[in-house]
Design a protein around this motif. Structure first.
Motif, PDB file in Angstrom:
ATOM      1  N   LYS A   1       0.835  -1.228   0.000  1.00  0.00           N
ATOM      2  CA  LYS A   1       0.000   0.000   0.000  1.00  0.00           C
ATOM      3  C   LYS A   1       0.858   1.261   0.000  1.00  0.00           C
ATOM      4  O   LYS A   1       0.587   2.225   0.744  1.00  0.00           O
ATOM      5  CB  LYS A   1      -0.962  -0.017   1.197  1.00  0.00           C
ATOM      6  CG  LYS A   1      -1.912  -1.223   1.180  1.00  0.00           C
ATOM      7  CD  LYS A   1      -2.951  -1.103   2.272  1.00  0.00           C
ATOM      8  CE  LYS A   1      -4.065  -2.138   2.155  1.00  0.00           C
ATOM      9  NZ  LYS A   1      -3.637  -3.524   1.977  1.00  0.00           N
ATOM     10  N   LEU A   2       1.919   1.261  -0.810  1.00  0.00           N
ATOM     11  CA  LEU A   2       2.771   2.451  -0.928  1.00  0.00           C
ATOM     12  C   LEU A   2       2.009   3.497  -1.744  1.00  0.00           C
ATOM     13  O   LEU A   2       1.295   3.166  -2.698  1.00  0.00           O
ATOM     14  CB  LEU A   2       4.093   2.108  -1.618  1.00  0.00           C
ATOM     15  CG  LEU A   2       4.915   0.969  -1.010  1.00  0.00           C
ATOM     16  CD1 LEU A   2       6.240   0.814  -1.756  1.00  0.00           C
ATOM     17  CD2 LEU A   2       5.180   1.187   0.474  1.00  0.00           C
ATOM     18  N   LYS A   3       2.170   4.761  -1.356  1.00  0.00           N
ATOM     19  CA  LYS A   3       1.415   5.842  -2.023  1.00  0.00           C
ATOM     20  C   LYS A   3       2.357   6.954  -2.436  1.00  0.00           C
ATOM     21  O   LYS A   3       3.328   7.246  -1.754  1.00  0.00           O
ATOM     22  CB  LYS A   3       0.357   6.392  -1.082  1.00  0.00           C
ATOM     23  CG  LYS A   3      -0.797   5.430  -0.843  1.00  0.00           C
ATOM     24  CD  LYS A   3      -2.029   6.148  -0.339  1.00  0.00           C
ATOM     25  CE  LYS A   3      -3.224   5.200  -0.289  1.00  0.00           C
ATOM     26  NZ  LYS A   3      -2.927   3.937   0.406  1.00  0.00           N
ATOM     27  N   ASP A   4       1.990   7.626  -3.540  1.00  0.00           N
ATOM     28  CA  ASP A   4       2.753   8.790  -4.012  1.00  0.00           C
ATOM     29  C   ASP A   4       4.255   8.501  -3.958  1.00  0.00           C
ATOM     30  O   ASP A   4       5.047   9.256  -3.376  1.00  0.00           O
ATOM     31  CB  ASP A   4       2.413  10.027  -3.177  1.00  0.00           C
ATOM     32  CG  ASP A   4       0.937  10.389  -3.305  1.00  0.00           C
ATOM     33  OD1 ASP A   4       0.354  10.096  -4.376  1.00  0.00           O
ATOM     34  OD2 ASP A   4       0.365  10.937  -2.344  1.00  0.00           O
ATOM     35  N   VAL A   5       4.586   7.396  -4.543  1.00  0.00           N
ATOM     36  CA  VAL A   5       5.936   6.844  -4.405  1.00  0.00           C
ATOM     37  C   VAL A   5       6.964   7.656  -5.200  1.00  0.00           C
ATOM     38  O   VAL A   5       6.718   8.040  -6.351  1.00  0.00           O
ATOM     39  CB  VAL A   5       5.959   5.378  -4.920  1.00  0.00           C
ATOM     40  CG1 VAL A   5       7.378   4.816  -4.937  1.00  0.00           C
ATOM     41  CG2 VAL A   5       5.035   4.512  -4.088  1.00  0.00           C
ATOM     42  N   LEU A   6       8.086   7.922  -4.554  1.00  0.00           N
ATOM     43  CA  LEU A   6       9.256   8.398  -5.302  1.00  0.00           C
ATOM     44  C   LEU A   6      10.019   7.139  -5.728  1.00  0.00           C
ATOM     45  O   LEU A   6      10.559   6.420  -4.885  1.00  0.00           O
ATOM     46  CB  LEU A   6      10.136   9.297  -4.421  1.00  0.00           C
ATOM     47  CG  LEU A   6      11.463   9.724  -5.049  1.00  0.00           C
ATOM     48  CD1 LEU A   6      11.244  10.565  -6.310  1.00  0.00           C
ATOM     49  CD2 LEU A   6      12.322  10.484  -4.046  1.00  0.00           C
ATOM     50  N   LEU A   7       9.994   6.864  -7.014  1.00  0.00           N
ATOM     51  CA  LEU A   7      10.628   5.648  -7.542  1.00  0.00           C
ATOM     52  C   LEU A   7      12.042   6.001  -7.991  1.00  0.00           C
ATOM     53  O   LEU A   7      12.221   6.827  -8.888  1.00  0.00           O
ATOM     54  CB  LEU A   7       9.798   5.117  -8.728  1.00  0.00           C
ATOM     55  CG  LEU A   7      10.345   3.937  -9.518  1.00  0.00           C
ATOM     56  CD1 LEU A   7      10.525   2.712  -8.626  1.00  0.00           C
ATOM     57  CD2 LEU A   7       9.415   3.590 -10.688  1.00  0.00           C
ATOM     58  N   VAL A   8      13.033   5.393  -7.348  1.00  0.00           N
ATOM     59  CA  VAL A   8      14.432   5.660  -7.680  1.00  0.00           C
ATOM     60  C   VAL A   8      15.079   4.364  -8.144  1.00  0.00           C
ATOM     61  O   VAL A   8      15.024   3.354  -7.432  1.00  0.00           O
ATOM     62  CB  VAL A   8      15.214   6.209  -6.455  1.00  0.00           C
ATOM     63  CG1 VAL A   8      16.635   6.567  -6.855  1.00  0.00           C
ATOM     64  CG2 VAL A   8      14.503   7.402  -5.832  1.00  0.00           C
ATOM     65  N   GLY A   9      15.659   4.393  -9.325  1.00  0.00           N
ATOM     66  CA  GLY A   9      16.316   3.184  -9.823  1.00  0.00           C
ATOM     67  C   GLY A   9      17.660   3.519 -10.438  1.00  0.00           C
ATOM     68  O   GLY A   9      17.800   4.524 -11.136  1.00  0.00           O
ATOM     69  N   ALA A  10      18.652   2.665 -10.153  1.00  0.00           N
ATOM     70  CA  ALA A  10      20.003   2.912 -10.663  1.00  0.00           C
ATOM     71  C   ALA A  10      20.434   1.773 -11.592  1.00  0.00           C
ATOM     72  O   ALA A  10      20.195   0.606 -11.294  1.00  0.00           O
ATOM     73  CB  ALA A  10      20.975   3.011  -9.498  1.00  0.00           C
ATOM     74  N   SER A  11      21.049   2.132 -12.716  1.00  0.00           N
ATOM     75  CA  SER A  11      21.619   1.159 -13.655  1.00  0.00           C
ATOM     76  C   SER A  11      20.559   0.124 -14.055  1.00  0.00           C
ATOM     77  O   SER A  11      19.509   0.484 -14.589  1.00  0.00           O
ATOM     78  CB  SER A  11      22.861   0.511 -13.021  1.00  0.00           C
ATOM     79  OG  SER A  11      23.466  -0.368 -13.935  1.00  0.00           O
TER      80      SER A  11
END
Lengths: 399, 265
Positions: free
Chosen positions: B86-96
């Motif tokens: 139930k994560l909301k308004d997620v800041l999605l951070v992905g590397a490589s």
């Protein structure tokens, strides 16, 4: 007992020790096509001589390498299917897990079986680590892909009532209906090579011929026992016929011990150059499990090719070993015909018998004169005695 | 809420999920590369919110379902994880590699995603068919990989004597898993470049100015395909700005996070 003559069709002029890699990265500008023509003709002539002398014939393939000009065993095998008369023709093998089109493999094998009048012995192999890159195949899924290709090829060879469809995890066909079908019915004998007991069990379950390469007595016995376990579980019988086992070793014979040993030492350059592979092509991802990869990283010499134990428990690293080490380990038979006969008998007794001896009778820069002289001497002075002695050994008995 | 690392089962796939900090939801998809150690950065990122850092099947210990063999499989898994937790308004951070997964998620759905920050992501093809957009990580000696990946290769511990068995095993699993999901086509999805138009969340593309695995030009081409995205270089960093320049990377993420707190729609 069947005795096969084997050569990798090397291009030894390119084997300088100063080269960082004989595989993958060695540019093909090093190959003189005219020299390659001569070598192909010569090696084919040697296999034709093998046919006349009573040997059977073995080929393999490797890719992007100066150690083996047979980049497609099927091409050379199809020539031999036409120009030889009696020898069994063993390809050991076709790397079916690296092939994108297994149905094409089934077609080619069936053509070769027909042209040769049913002399094909069909080997399917996983392939060595450094053949992953030339095929660009994903080693992570290599074994399940191998077995799926294996199943599809055998189904294609044995289905005679029109097309079937195949929708597997790795291969998809709507209409499989190969022409021709194999000459041998229901299909040619299947061989699989391995160096691990877990694979040996799987091969045993299927009842195929299992080949192992240069493992010495102790390793070979381990594989044979694992095979026997799978063979029984697969319902093929309580005891394994020795014709289910094959073993590859180097071999050279001459009139004198000194000359026989010299010849074999030249062949052994095959082993000494095996580790000459640019990093990291000897460790493609997924080829070895993570557990094995950790052990490899911790190994004192991560560049080592393969370490065997002598019967007395002395470790021998194959890429740096000498001929005496090879003979002691049971991976080379060399000397006069009598000496070679005795060395082979000692090995056969040690492993509890086997029905197929695969002899690398040409390797490295061993020239045509030496190769053919060795083959003739073996055929005259070793082969008949060996076949007679082994005729009574029909079932594998572990020591 | 406490910091925690544990196993989680998502529709039959067993993954490991690390949770750190408190505040807005941040989903961090690490590079997955066997020649990087990002554990310290996850702690730093927790300064900006509650970080959920999942580890995909294959990368974490345990058996892998053979059907897990494509980056899409991970992208759907983490979209399910967002729903599951139930994560909301997620800041999605992905590397490589994790950036590739993040991009594949964002083209599928930005429903719960307020912002996408990609750090030196792989995943698209931009050059011609003879161009190696991404260094051949399985065809280069380790020292050459490190030379391309870092401005200062010594930040990565490569002497096996100093590395624990657990860390060696993690690296071995990572090296195998990157191949499991990205062997061919190599580290890209030929369709992704065309699909990046579907990313509706605000997007930041950060790039190590000295990245020798995938060049800043590749990064600019990536950003150009995401409407309204921002491209920024991190000076003094190679392929892993979050490892080599964590403070600067965090500052860029903090500013982006502050600007984008609610999901696009």
């Amino acid at each position: 007992m069947r005795i096969y003559h084997f050569s990798e069709e090397p291009y030894p002029d390119a084997w300088g020790k100063e080269r960082p890699s004989l595989r993958i990265t060695l540019p093909n500008s090093v190959v003189d096509p005219e020299k390659a023509r001569g070598l192909y003709h010569r090696y084919i002539d040697e296999w034709m001589l093998a046919d006349e002398l009573g040997f059977d014939i073995m080929l393999n393939e490797h890719h992007s390498t100066a150690t083996c000009l047979t980049s497609s065993a099927n091409v050379v095998l199809s020539i031999l299917a036409r120009v030889t008369k009696r020898a069994r023709l063993l390809v050991l093998g076709v790397p079916v897990g690296n092939r994108t089109d297994p149905v094409r493999v089934a077609e080619e094998m069936s053509i070769i079986d027909c042209i040769s009048g049913g002399r094909l012995e069909f080997g399917m192999i996983k392939g060595v680590p450094y053949d992953i890159e030339p095929a660009n195949s994903n080693a992570v899924s290599l074994m399940p892909r191998f077995w799926e290709a294996h199943d599809l090829i055998l189904k294609a060879m044995t289905t005679h009532d029109g097309p079937f469809s195949f929708e597997g995890d790795y291969f998809h066909y709507r209409n499989v209906n190969i022409w021709p079908r194999p000459y041998q019915q229901p299909r040619p004998p299947v061989w699989v090579s391995t160096s691990t007991p877990s694979n040996a069990v799987e091969i045993g379950q299927r009842g195929h011929v299992m080949a192992s390469f240069m493992g010495g007595v102790a390793e070979t016995v381990k594989l044979h026992k694992a095979y026997a376990q799978g063979y029984r579980a697969g319902g093929h019988g309580a005891q394994v016929p020795v014709d289910r086992f094959a073993y590859l070793a180097m071999c050279a014979v001459a009139a004198t011990e000194e000359e026989g040993r010299r010849r074999c030492d030249v062949i052994a350059d095959y082993l000494r150059t095996n580790a000459q592979v640019a990093e990291p092509f000897n460790k493609p991802p997924g080829y070895f499990s993570a557990e094995v990869a950790v052990r490899q990283a911790r190994a004192p010499n991560p560049r080592a090719f393969r370490t065997l134990m002598t019967p007395k428990g002395r470790p021998v690293e194959l890429s740096t070993a000498n001929l005496d080490d090879f003979i002691e380990c049971g991976i080379a038979f060399a000397g006069t015909p009598d000496q070679v006969f005795n060395q082979i008998c000692e090995f056969l007794d040690g492993v509890g018998g086997l029905g197929n001896l695969l002899l690398m009778g040409q390797g490295g820069s061993l020239n045509a004169a030496d190769t053919t002289d060795s083959m003739r001497l073996f055929a005259r002075d070793v082969m008949p005695r060996l076949k007679e002695r082994q005729a009574k050994t029909r079932l594998f008995e572990a020591a | 809420m406490s910091d925690d690392t544990g196993q989680i089962d998502i529709h039959g796939a067993t993954c490991v999920v690390e949770t750190r900090g408190a505040g807005r939801d941040i989903l961090y998809l690490s590079s997955g590369m066997w020649f990087a150690d990002e554990s310290a950065f996850i702690g730093k990122l927790a300064e900006l919110g509650r970080v959920t850092a999942p580890v995909a099947p294959g990368f974490c210990p345990g058996a892998v379902d053979a059907r897990m063999n494509n980056v899409d499989d991970i992208a759907y898994l983490w979209l399910d994880l967002i729903d599951e937790l139930k994560l909301k308004d997620v800041l999605l951070v992905g590397a490589s590699f994790g950036g590739w997964v993040a991009a594949e998620m964002a083209v599928k759905s930005c429903k719960s995603i307020a912002g996408v920050a990609l750090i030196d992501p792989v995943g698209i093809k931009v050059g011609d068919r003879y161009a190696r957009d991404i260094a051949d990580l399985y065809g280069l000696p380790e020292r050459e990989i490190l030379r391309r990946a870092y401005v200062d290769p010594s930040v990565f511990a490569s002497d096996v004597k100093s590395i624990s068995d657990a860390e060696l095993a993690r690296r071995a699993r990572a090296r195998e898993s990157i191949a499991r999901y990205g062997w061919s086509p190599f580290l890209h999805d030929p369709k992704l470049a065309g699909r990046l138009r579907r990313v509706t969340a605000p997007t930041l593309v950060l790039w190590g100015a000295k990245d020798g695995v995938a060049s800043p030009d590749y990064g600019r081409a990536y950003a150009a395909r995401v409407k309204g995205s921002t491209f920024a270089e991190i000076a003094g960093a190679g392929h892993f700005p979050q490892v080599e320049k964590p403070a600067e990377t965090l500052a860029a993420l903090a500013s982006f996070s502050g600007a984008h707190r609610a999901a696009a729609y």
